[in-house]
Structures are given as structure tokens and as C-alpha cells.
Scaffold this active site. Sequence first.
Site, PDB file in Angstrom:
ATOM      1  N   SER A 243      40.875  45.687  35.712  1.00 23.68           N
ATOM      2  CA  SER A 243      40.489  46.576  36.807  1.00 23.68           C
ATOM      3  C   SER A 243      39.709  47.766  36.250  1.00 23.68           C
ATOM      4  O   SER A 243      38.671  47.567  35.630  1.00 23.68           O
ATOM      5  CB  SER A 243      41.726  47.008  37.590  1.00 23.68           C
ATOM      6  OG  SER A 243      41.374  47.540  38.846  1.00 23.68           O
ATOM      7  N   ASP A 340      40.103  37.712  44.745  1.00 18.13           N
ATOM      8  CA  ASP A 340      40.290  39.149  44.491  1.00 18.13           C
ATOM      9  C   ASP A 340      39.794  39.929  45.700  1.00 18.13           C
ATOM     10  O   ASP A 340      38.610  39.899  46.027  1.00 18.13           O
ATOM     11  CB  ASP A 340      39.511  39.561  43.242  1.00 18.13           C
ATOM     12  CG  ASP A 340      39.888  40.938  42.738  1.00 18.13           C
ATOM     13  OD1 ASP A 340      40.066  41.851  43.574  1.00 18.13           O
ATOM     14  OD2 ASP A 340      39.978  41.124  41.516  1.00 18.13           O
ATOM     15  N   HIS A 373      43.631  40.039  42.617  1.00 19.03           N
ATOM     16  CA  HIS A 373      43.455  41.134  41.672  1.00 19.03           C
ATOM     17  C   HIS A 373      44.772  41.362  40.924  1.00 19.03           C
ATOM     18  O   HIS A 373      45.852  41.217  41.492  1.00 19.03           O
ATOM     19  CB  HIS A 373      43.060  42.396  42.456  1.00 19.03           C
ATOM     20  CG  HIS A 373      42.533  43.501  41.613  1.00 19.03           C
ATOM     21  ND1 HIS A 373      41.262  43.511  41.093  1.00 19.03           N
ATOM     22  CD2 HIS A 373      43.103  44.668  41.195  1.00 19.03           C
ATOM     23  CE1 HIS A 373      41.061  44.612  40.419  1.00 19.03           C
ATOM     24  NE2 HIS A 373      42.176  45.340  40.455  1.00 19.03           N
TER      25      HIS A 373
END
Length: 423
Positions: A243, A340, A373
Amino acid sequence: MPYVLLALGLLIALLAANAHAPRRGAVLVAPSFFYGWLTIELAPQVLVVWAAATALTATFGGLDGWAGWTGLALTIPGMAGIAATLLATRRTVVTLRECGAPLDLDPEGAPRYPLPHLFVPPLCLIPRRGVHVERNVVYRQDGRLRLKLDVYARERSGDELRPGLMQIHGGGWVIGDKREQGLPLLNHMAVQGWVGFNVNYRLSPRATWPEHLIDLKHFVAWYKEHAEEYGADPDFLCVTGGSAGGHLTAMVALTANEPGFQPGFEDVDTTVQGAVPFYGVYNLLEAGPWPRPMGATPLLERMVVKLPFAENHDAYAKASPVTYLREDAPPFFVVHGSRDSLIPVAEARRFVERLRDVSAAPVIYAEMKGAQHAFDVFPSYRTARVIEAVERYLTGLHRQYRQGVHPAVPGEVRRSLQDRSVG
């Protein structure tokens, strides 16, 4: 009780629908991600809990009315939908998008990652057998500023120096800690002979970009000087993170020796030998897969970069990894999930395409079908497969380094691709 069973059925149906089609609107993106993340990556636990709750409710009168039967009718397809995500996870292979061939780095068929961790996620917080963790080592001290890291390594055996791995946590540049992310990977890499460094850095809003990156550059400088104290090779360091940590991973790898990011230590070599960014942001300037550029979001404008996007495009370009693509970039292994909902998978695809156009080093892209994610935070079967792939890839790069060979796709990876292309 019938209405309790109805509520359970509605909830499991919604969770299953969200897992297969996460929402990306401004209002729903955060809850959609959170519940999808938990549902997909903890699917076995969710199924067990729901089956037990449904059976218990039915036993105590949950089916005594239309509401209960309706709830049961919703529960069955809902659980089937979640089971489908589990099945997709069990079939996970690391897919090379450019050729459609699976990067099967586990020829024995069974992950070497410990199976108990797949069923009891908190076990990943405990160091693996034989792995020693030295916590809160200070790598940068400047007045009241004290930045720390944790070191993951096996007990030393002999004088041979081992490869180093830098782990950068995510959290949108504003939250996160070395104790929370990268633990399954660092534990596994340590078992395989690597020395892992889980690194903290200053967070916004207290920190203003590029202070986050400068801190991590300080770590690389510290590593060059202190690596041997921990049994690591000061001349071989790879970097990984997810991330915001994926963004910072790419920045560390692509901005080696950039004076603007090394104030006061411009002469230190901050080159790394490989990068594995997970579900990162690589372009803050162009919208592309986003409704608007990532740099134009309140998070970046008000808390991280702290400059209006419209009048400061140059600042956001300098904070974007795509600005620093170059021929001598280190090898990259880019990992992203196809579902995601926080960072669209197209963000990774366009970065990989541009990097391949420029870099002379290998650029592998692994797109994990069905993954949300931050999927690797939990030690799921999918996480185990990806960790296996990362370890084998980086170990291959280290082997080439020791042999004095120019970085390339490791031999076992190349042979796997050739075998599958022939088949």
C-alpha cells in the site's frame, strides 16, 4: 429467533456479494474494503462461524416462521459464494500477466509455509522456530527523533553474510507500525536464511512529504554501516512493502542516490538490489484508473504533501515512482490483487508497462485473482503462496548476485514458464 436467522442470512449474502463485487464509491469504499478483506482472506473462519451460528439459531427455534426459512434460504447461497472465494484462493498461482503463464514456484505442490498459521492467524505474530527477533533497534536519532526497527533472523552459523530485506509498512502514510505488517513474510524469509528489517518511519500529518522517504533512506545508509553486526551483507539489500509501503518501496528502489532525498548524506550509496511492492500507488499525477488523480485527494493535499494539487503538479510528480523510471532500475516483482477496492489493479498494470519500457532489469508482475487490498496481512493460503514466490524470486536474485551474473528472471522461474508454454 426466526428474525435472528433472517439477519444472519441477509448479512452473509451481503458479505458474499461484496467479496465478489466490492464497491468503489466515495461513501462505500472503506466499509466495502474492510468487510471484503475480512471475508475473502478469512473465508475458512467465516464459514465455520456462520455454520455454527446458523445451526445454533435453528436449534433454538430459528425455523419457526417464514423469517427463519427466508434467512436459511439466503444463508445457503451466501456461504456458497464465500466458499467460492476460498476455492479461488486454493487455486492461487502467481500469474504473469504479459504471457498468461503461471509462475509456479512451488514444484513440490505444498507450501513450505507452516500449515497451522493458515488456520490460526494470530500465530503469525509469533516468531517462527529458530527465528530471533531483536526489537526497537534505533536506526536514526536526531534530537528527540528516534526511529526504530525490528530485526528478524536465524541464529548465526558461521561467518557467511546473509541477504537483507527491508520491510516498509503501509497505512496511507498516516498510520501503521512495524509490529503490524509484513510479519508472515519476514518470518518466512528469516527461516530461509535472510535477515529482515521491519522499519518504522515518521507519519503524517506530523511528517510532511518527503520526510517519510528521507527516513527510509536513512535506514539504507544505516544498513550499509551496520548490516554485518546482524550477519547481513551490506552490499545486498532488497526492499518490500504494501500500500503506502508499496509506494515507498518503489520510491526507495527508483531514487537511489537522489540528492534531494538524502539531505546531509548525499554521498551515501542508497542502491538496493531488488524491489517487491505490494498493491502500491505509483502515479500521483495522472488519473488513469482513478476518478481523479491520487494527488488531488484530501489525504494527500491536506495531510501528506500539504500542497494544493492544482498549483503544485511538480511536487506530486516528484512524489511519484513513475517519474524516476530508468534503465538501471533494480529488478521488480510487483504484486496486486484483482479485486483491490482501494487501489485499482489498473494502477499496477500501467506502472509495470512503463517500467518494462525503460528498465533493463526483469520486471515481473503477479496479479492475484480474487485478492483484496492488504490480502497478505493474514497468513491465508493465498498469502502462503505469494510469500513462497517472493522468497524464491529474491533468493534467485541473491544467487545471481553471488555468482556475479547480471540480474535476470531466476532459472527455476524461466524453466517453469518454458515448460508451461510448450504444454
